[in-house]
Design a protein around this motif. Structure first.
Motif, PDB file in Angstrom:
ATOM      1  N   ASP A 127       0.807  -1.219   0.000  1.00 52.55           N
ATOM      2  CA  ASP A 127       0.000   0.000   0.000  1.00 52.55           C
ATOM      3  C   ASP A 127       0.842   1.272   0.000  1.00 52.55           C
ATOM      4  O   ASP A 127       0.301   2.370   0.119  1.00 52.55           O
ATOM      5  N   GLU A 128       2.153   1.137  -0.130  1.00 52.32           N
ATOM      6  CA  GLU A 128       3.003   2.325  -0.119  1.00 52.32           C
ATOM      7  C   GLU A 128       2.762   3.158  -1.373  1.00 52.32           C
ATOM      8  O   GLU A 128       2.803   2.646  -2.490  1.00 52.32           O
ATOM      9  N   VAL A 129       2.499   4.434  -1.161  1.00 49.53           N
ATOM     10  CA  VAL A 129       2.232   5.372  -2.263  1.00 49.53           C
ATOM     11  C   VAL A 129       3.185   6.544  -2.155  1.00 49.53           C
ATOM     12  O   VAL A 129       3.358   7.132  -1.085  1.00 49.53           O
ATOM     13  N   LYS A 130       3.804   6.883  -3.279  1.00 55.80           N
ATOM     14  CA  LYS A 130       4.669   8.061  -3.340  1.00 55.80           C
ATOM     15  C   LYS A 130       3.899   9.201  -4.019  1.00 55.80           C
ATOM     16  O   LYS A 130       3.282   8.998  -5.070  1.00 55.80           O
ATOM     17  N   ASN A 131       3.928  10.377  -3.405  1.00 48.51           N
ATOM     18  CA  ASN A 131       3.229  11.540  -3.942  1.00 48.51           C
ATOM     19  C   ASN A 131       4.222  12.535  -4.539  1.00 48.51           C
ATOM     20  O   ASN A 131       5.174  12.951  -3.866  1.00 48.51           O
ATOM     21  N   TYR A 132       4.002  12.863  -5.803  1.00 50.73           N
ATOM     22  CA  TYR A 132       4.901  13.747  -6.544  1.00 50.73           C
ATOM     23  C   TYR A 132       4.162  14.994  -7.024  1.00 50.73           C
ATOM     24  O   TYR A 132       2.934  14.984  -7.183  1.00 50.73           O
ATOM     25  N   GLU A 133       4.957  16.027  -7.331  1.00 46.10           N
ATOM     26  CA  GLU A 133       4.374  17.249  -7.878  1.00 46.10           C
ATOM     27  C   GLU A 133       5.386  17.914  -8.812  1.00 46.10           C
ATOM     28  O   GLU A 133       6.592  17.784  -8.630  1.00 46.10           O
ATOM     29  N   LEU A 134       4.868  18.608  -9.819  1.00 46.43           N
ATOM     30  CA  LEU A 134       5.732  19.345 -10.751  1.00 46.43           C
ATOM     31  C   LEU A 134       4.941  20.500 -11.352  1.00 46.43           C
ATOM     32  O   LEU A 134       3.786  20.338 -11.746  1.00 46.43           O
ATOM     33  N   THR A 135       5.565  21.657 -11.396  1.00 48.56           N
ATOM     34  CA  THR A 135       4.984  22.790 -12.118  1.00 48.56           C
ATOM     35  C   THR A 135       5.930  23.114 -13.264  1.00 48.56           C
ATOM     36  O   THR A 135       7.129  23.328 -13.052  1.00 48.56           O
ATOM     37  N   GLU A 136       5.390  23.110 -14.465  1.00 50.35           N
ATOM     38  CA  GLU A 136       6.201  23.354 -15.663  1.00 50.35           C
ATOM     39  C   GLU A 136       5.393  24.240 -16.605  1.00 50.35           C
ATOM     40  O   GLU A 136       4.356  23.817 -17.121  1.00 50.35           O
ATOM     41  N   GLY A 137       5.842  25.469 -16.799  1.00 48.98           N
ATOM     42  CA  GLY A 137       5.070  26.405 -17.616  1.00 48.98           C
ATOM     43  C   GLY A 137       3.739  26.687 -16.938  1.00 48.98           C
ATOM     44  O   GLY A 137       3.683  26.989 -15.739  1.00 48.98           O
ATOM     45  N   ASP A 138       2.664  26.553 -17.698  1.00 55.06           N
ATOM     46  CA  ASP A 138       1.317  26.777 -17.144  1.00 55.06           C
ATOM     47  C   ASP A 138       0.720  25.504 -16.542  1.00 55.06           C
ATOM     48  O   ASP A 138      -0.403  25.538 -16.018  1.00 55.06           O
ATOM     49  N   ASN A 139       1.440  24.390 -16.651  1.00 54.32           N
ATOM     50  CA  ASN A 139       0.893  23.112 -16.197  1.00 54.32           C
ATOM     51  C   ASN A 139       1.370  22.731 -14.796  1.00 54.32           C
ATOM     52  O   ASN A 139       2.545  22.882 -14.463  1.00 54.32           O
ATOM     53  N   GLN A 140       0.439  22.212 -14.025  1.00 50.50           N
ATOM     54  CA  GLN A 140       0.793  21.648 -12.720  1.00 50.50           C
ATOM     55  C   GLN A 140       0.415  20.171 -12.727  1.00 50.50           C
ATOM     56  O   GLN A 140      -0.714  19.811 -13.063  1.00 50.50           O
ATOM     57  N   PHE A 141       1.366  19.308 -12.389  1.00 46.13           N
ATOM     58  CA  PHE A 141       1.159  17.866 -12.370  1.00 46.13           C
ATOM     59  C   PHE A 141       1.180  17.368 -10.931  1.00 46.13           C
ATOM     60  O   PHE A 141       2.029  17.777 -10.137  1.00 46.13           O
ATOM     61  N   LYS A 142       0.260  16.475 -10.614  1.00 45.73           N
ATOM     62  CA  LYS A 142       0.259  15.815  -9.311  1.00 45.73           C
ATOM     63  C   LYS A 142       0.092  14.317  -9.553  1.00 45.73           C
ATOM     64  O   LYS A 142      -0.794  13.910 -10.307  1.00 45.73           O
ATOM     65  N   LEU A 143       0.958  13.527  -8.913  1.00 53.37           N
ATOM     66  CA  LEU A 143       0.956  12.080  -9.136  1.00 53.37           C
ATOM     67  C   LEU A 143       1.029  11.337  -7.814  1.00 53.37           C
ATOM     68  O   LEU A 143       1.847  11.662  -6.951  1.00 53.37           O
ATOM     69  N   ALA A 144       0.161  10.337  -7.658  1.00 47.81           N
ATOM     70  CA  ALA A 144       0.265   9.383  -6.541  1.00 47.81           C
ATOM     71  C   ALA A 144       0.511   8.014  -7.173  1.00 47.81           C
ATOM     72  O   ALA A 144      -0.303   7.540  -7.966  1.00 47.81           O
ATOM     73  N   LEU A 145       1.648   7.393  -6.855  1.00 49.92           N
ATOM     74  CA  LEU A 145       2.078   6.160  -7.519  1.00 49.92           C
ATOM     75  C   LEU A 145       2.333   5.062  -6.495  1.00 49.92           C
ATOM     76  O   LEU A 145       3.082   5.263  -5.524  1.00 49.92           O
ATOM     77  N   PHE A 146       1.710   3.894  -6.695  1.00 51.58           N
ATOM     78  CA  PHE A 146       1.999   2.745  -5.832  1.00 51.58           C
ATOM     79  C   PHE A 146       3.426   2.275  -6.110  1.00 51.58           C
ATOM     80  O   PHE A 146       3.775   1.933  -7.245  1.00 51.58           O
ATOM     81  N   THR A 147       4.245   2.226  -5.068  1.00 48.03           N
ATOM     82  CA  THR A 147       5.670   1.915  -5.222  1.00 48.03           C
ATOM     83  C   THR A 147       5.904   0.500  -5.729  1.00 48.03           C
ATOM     84  O   THR A 147       6.703   0.275  -6.643  1.00 48.03           O
TER      85      THR A 147
END
Length: 237
Positions: A127-147
């Motif tokens: 159940d381990e989940v890694k939470n990521y974020e990135l802002t690039e230009g006008d876009n904002q990315f959010k990711l939750a990924l099962f390790t």
């Protein structure tokens, strides 16, 4: 010393729990919902990710994109049309942007994840989940990924300037190997035509219709590339 032993014991128990996952990351079926929002308008569609060892498929309502990871590390794509039970086989050289296995296998390109900032890690073992974020230009990315399984739990792309938002969210995971093997066997039984031979088969009503609709073309295939753009093959119409 006791503290060190306790840490080692914890590490061992965590890794053994991880190895006892019910889900085989190489053979599974994951159901996703894709929600697209633009200002006040919203639409949604479903997508199923299938993994069968060296084969991966993205199944939507109309078509299924399947990729075979070949021994020479090349990727061979096949585009299946679900209702008609027909398929178009492409050679790796015939399709642009196809040689990235991670975008097929986990829906988000590993190169994009590498650019993201790891915010935190939640849960343990399977159940381990890694939470990521990135802002690039006008876009904002959010990711939750099962390790453990490299499965996307959720992924969102927001563009405040364009007032658009796309969210990919995981609904269900199934690791019934018999069902997964049977589904890939079913696709394998579909009648297929080599992309190179389409010109010789223009009298085929199915192929003529698909050409007219723009389903059959040289296209990039995959899901989210390293720019975070959704590349869903040549089936935008």
């Amino acid at each position: 010393m006791k503290k060190a032993l306790l840490i080692i014991a914890t590490l061992v128990s965590t890794s053994s729990f991880a190895s006892q996952c019910d889900i085989d990351a190489k053979q599974l079926k994951a159901d996703y919902k894709i929600t697209n929002s633009h200002k006040a308008q919203q639409s949604s569609e479903s997508l199923t990710l299938w993994r069968n060892n060296q084969q991966v498929a993205h199944q939507s309502e109309v078509i299924t994109e399947l990729w075979q990871h070949l021994a020479n590390n090349q990727i061979r794509p096949i585009r299946y049309f679900n209702a008609q039970q027909r398929g178009i086989e492409y050679q790796p050289s015939e399709v642009r942007g196809v040689q990235n296995w991670s975008a097929k296998n986990q829906l988000v390109d590993a190169h994009l994840i590498e650019k993201m900032t790891l915010l935190n890690t939640q849960g343990t073992g399977c159940d381990e989940v890694k939470n990521y974020e990135l802002t690039e230009g006008d876009n904002q990315f959010k990711l939750a990924l099962f390790t453990q399984s490299n499965l996307v739990k959720s992924f969102s792309v927001t563009n405040k300037k364009a007032q658009t938002n796309t969210v990919l969210s995981l609904n269900n995971v199934n690791s019934n190997k018999a069902e997964i093997t049977a589904q890939f066997a079913k696709w394998d039984r579909f009648q297929t035509t080599d992309y190179a031979d389409i010109g010789d088969n223009e009298n085929d009503p199915f192929l003529a219709k698909m050409i007219n609709l723009g389903f059959i073309e040289h296209s990039a295939t995959g899901f989210y590339n390293q720019q975070g753009e959704a590349i869903q093959g040549g089936h935008h119409h």
